[in-house]
Structures are given as C-alpha cells and as structure tokens.
Design a protein around this motif. Sequence first.
Motif, PDB file in Angstrom:
ATOM      1  N   UNK A 314       0.840  -1.246   0.061  1.00  0.00           N
ATOM      2  CA  UNK A 314       0.008   0.035   0.020  1.00  0.00           C
ATOM      3  C   UNK A 314       0.841   1.237  -0.061  1.00  0.00           C
ATOM      4  N   UNK A 315       1.884   1.066   0.878  1.00  0.00           N
ATOM      5  CA  UNK A 315       2.969   2.433   0.765  1.00  0.00           C
ATOM      6  C   UNK A 315       3.556   2.474  -0.521  1.00  0.00           C
ATOM      7  N   UNK A 316       3.848   1.371  -1.112  1.00  0.00           N
ATOM      8  CA  UNK A 316       4.848   1.723  -2.487  1.00  0.00           C
ATOM      9  C   UNK A 316       3.772   2.132  -3.589  1.00  0.00           C
ATOM     10  N   UNK A 317       2.716   1.705  -3.471  1.00  0.00           N
ATOM     11  CA  UNK A 317       1.579   1.967  -4.581  1.00  0.00           C
ATOM     12  C   UNK A 317       1.156   3.246  -4.392  1.00  0.00           C
ATOM     13  N   UNK A 318       0.983   3.936  -3.044  1.00  0.00           N
ATOM     14  CA  UNK A 318       0.455   5.116  -2.594  1.00  0.00           C
ATOM     15  C   UNK A 318      -0.899   4.999  -2.593  1.00  0.00           C
TER      16      UNK A 318
END
Length: 364
Positions: A314-318
């Motif tokens: 989730x953090x990486x995808x935004x």
Amino acid sequence: MSLLSDLLNLNLSDTTEKVIAEYIWIGGSGMDLRSKARTLDGPVSNPSELPIWSYDGSNPNLAPGEDGDVILHPQAIFKDPFRKGNNILVMCDGYTPAGEPIPTNKRHEAARKFSHPDVIAEEPWYVIEQEYTLLRRDVQWPMGWPVGGYPHPQGPYYHGIIDEVLGRDVVASHYKACLYAGINISEINGEVMPGQWEFQVGPAMGISAGDELWVARYILERITENAGVVLSFNPKPIQGDRNGAGGRTNYSTKSMRNEGGHEAIRKAIERIGLRCREQICADFFTGHHETADINTFLWGLASGGASIGVRRDTEEAGNGYLEYRRPASKMDPYVVTSFIAETTILWKPWYHLAFEQAWRGIVG
C-alpha cells in the motif's frame, strides 16, 4: 447411522417445491447465535419475499430486558450448505413489537450509518480476519495440545503443517461450506498458537460484511457441533505466553483505493486515533503479542504491534487499505465496521476538538 445419513442428505428439490428457511439471529449475550426453521412454499431470492417471524423473548438469555415476543426481520439470504437444494439460511435482526431494536440488535444502527449517501458514495470495503480456537469437548483444552500439558513454545505453528487431529478437517469443511453458501470467504490459515485458526471474510461492502461474518460463524458452530469439538471465540482462551485471538479488520474506501489514496489513508488513521477509546469494549489489548497497549494508539508500516497497520505494498503503490488491529475475536462486526465507516467518512473531528478545548476551559 447409514439411514440417518441418507435422511440428512435428502435433496428435497428432487421431490417438492417446498423450501426450508433457517432463520438465524443473535441471542441475549450478543455473541451466541440462535436459529429455527420454517417451511416456505417455494424458492425465494430476496429477503423482502420472506415473512417476518417472532419468538418468545421473555427469556433473558434470548433477548435481555424484553418481555413478550421479539420480531425477527429477515435481512440477508444465503444458500444452506447443510440441507442444500433451494433451502436457505436467513440472517435476521430483532425488534420489539413496538418496532424498537432489541439491545443485541447492532445491525439496525449499522445499517443506518451505511445508508448515508456519503458512505454509499465511498463504497467502504472490508476484509475481516476471524481468529478462533478449537477445543476438545471432554477437557476444554485446545486441539493438538497434549492432554493436561503444553506444546512447544510458539514459533513453528503459524501457517504450519502439523497434526491437528480433527482441526484441519473442521477448517476445510467450513471453508467449502462458506463458499457454497455464497459467503466471500477469501482465506484460511493456521495461527500462531497451536489449535488456533483463522478465516477471512471479504472483500465485502458495507453492511454485508457483518451479515457474512455472522453467518460464517453460524456455519462454523454447526460444523464443530457435528465434529464433536468446541468452538471458542474467547480472545484469550489460554493464559500465559500465548497469542490471543483477534478480529482484525481491513478497510478501504473509494478515496483510499484511487490514485493518491495515501492521503485519505493518513486522514482515516488520524480520525480513528481520536476516537479509538470508544472501541475499548471490543478490544483485547494485552500489549504483549498482537497490538498496542489499551492506553496507546500507534500506527506503523507493516507493524504487527500497532493499533493500525499499513502494508508495504500500500505504501509503495500510494493507495490501498489500512488494517485496524484492535478488535478482538468476539467483536460484533456490525459495530466495528460501522464505527470505522462513520469515523472516517461522517465524523467531523473539529467538533470533537472544539468540545475538548471547551471542556478543558470549564474544568480548568
């Protein structure tokens, strides 16, 4: 037994249009499930086609504080994995003859919140992680544990392949029965404590998440009854250095799933943090294993010790979802899911802050 087995497996659809509807509702403790069956003239596909029913609610174990009949309103239909054919399971909620929800009817208020136009527009999705423990019927001790003794320390059991005696058969049967019923069960696995398991319901939108989890619990109760084992949703069935059982709830809205949703996730976490103490009754905070201490609200990236976790993907995808880690295994999903939706979509935190500042001014 063969005759009994043949009778239990009769497919009524081969010989009659009659349908058996098993009405299910939540009993007086707020956790126990009750049910009774009635005959319908033919198949139905919508709860509105089903008759309203009732039961004697004067027994406090069935509906605390009520005198006389409790009226059962059909709310959701599922295929019956036990009777099969056109037979159905019906999730209901209970009301007084005057039309007021009984104390254990948390669905009514949840449905009101989920019907708000702002909530509908955000399309709240949930995946609920339901943990539970299977116990031996004779000694009330976890399945797979030495009778009167303890297994090796925690570590090798999580997602492990170990001899759980009847445990794995119960879990596999429940998995298939839920899929047959039309419940969106998405995962099962062994948990950290031996004898403890987890199933996940979702993604499910809005009020349906609560309906599906309660019926999945009912199906599991029926299967463990047939298997001769005891099902426990106790958040801490074994004291000591053993993991408790949780009801962690994964949550996202349309704003959180869309591009740039990370900002919406951050705002949602802030709001939940301000209101988290209202959910103490549904939590299991030991502070040693599964989440933060009861007096602490923390969130973190891929953190198993936080009140709210955010996955690295989730953090990486935004964009994506958050994991609300506070609820215990015996939580009411209607309460938890509607609390999260109300807090992140409808609640206005500045009202809370203004009241708090005013209150501090009054009390000095």
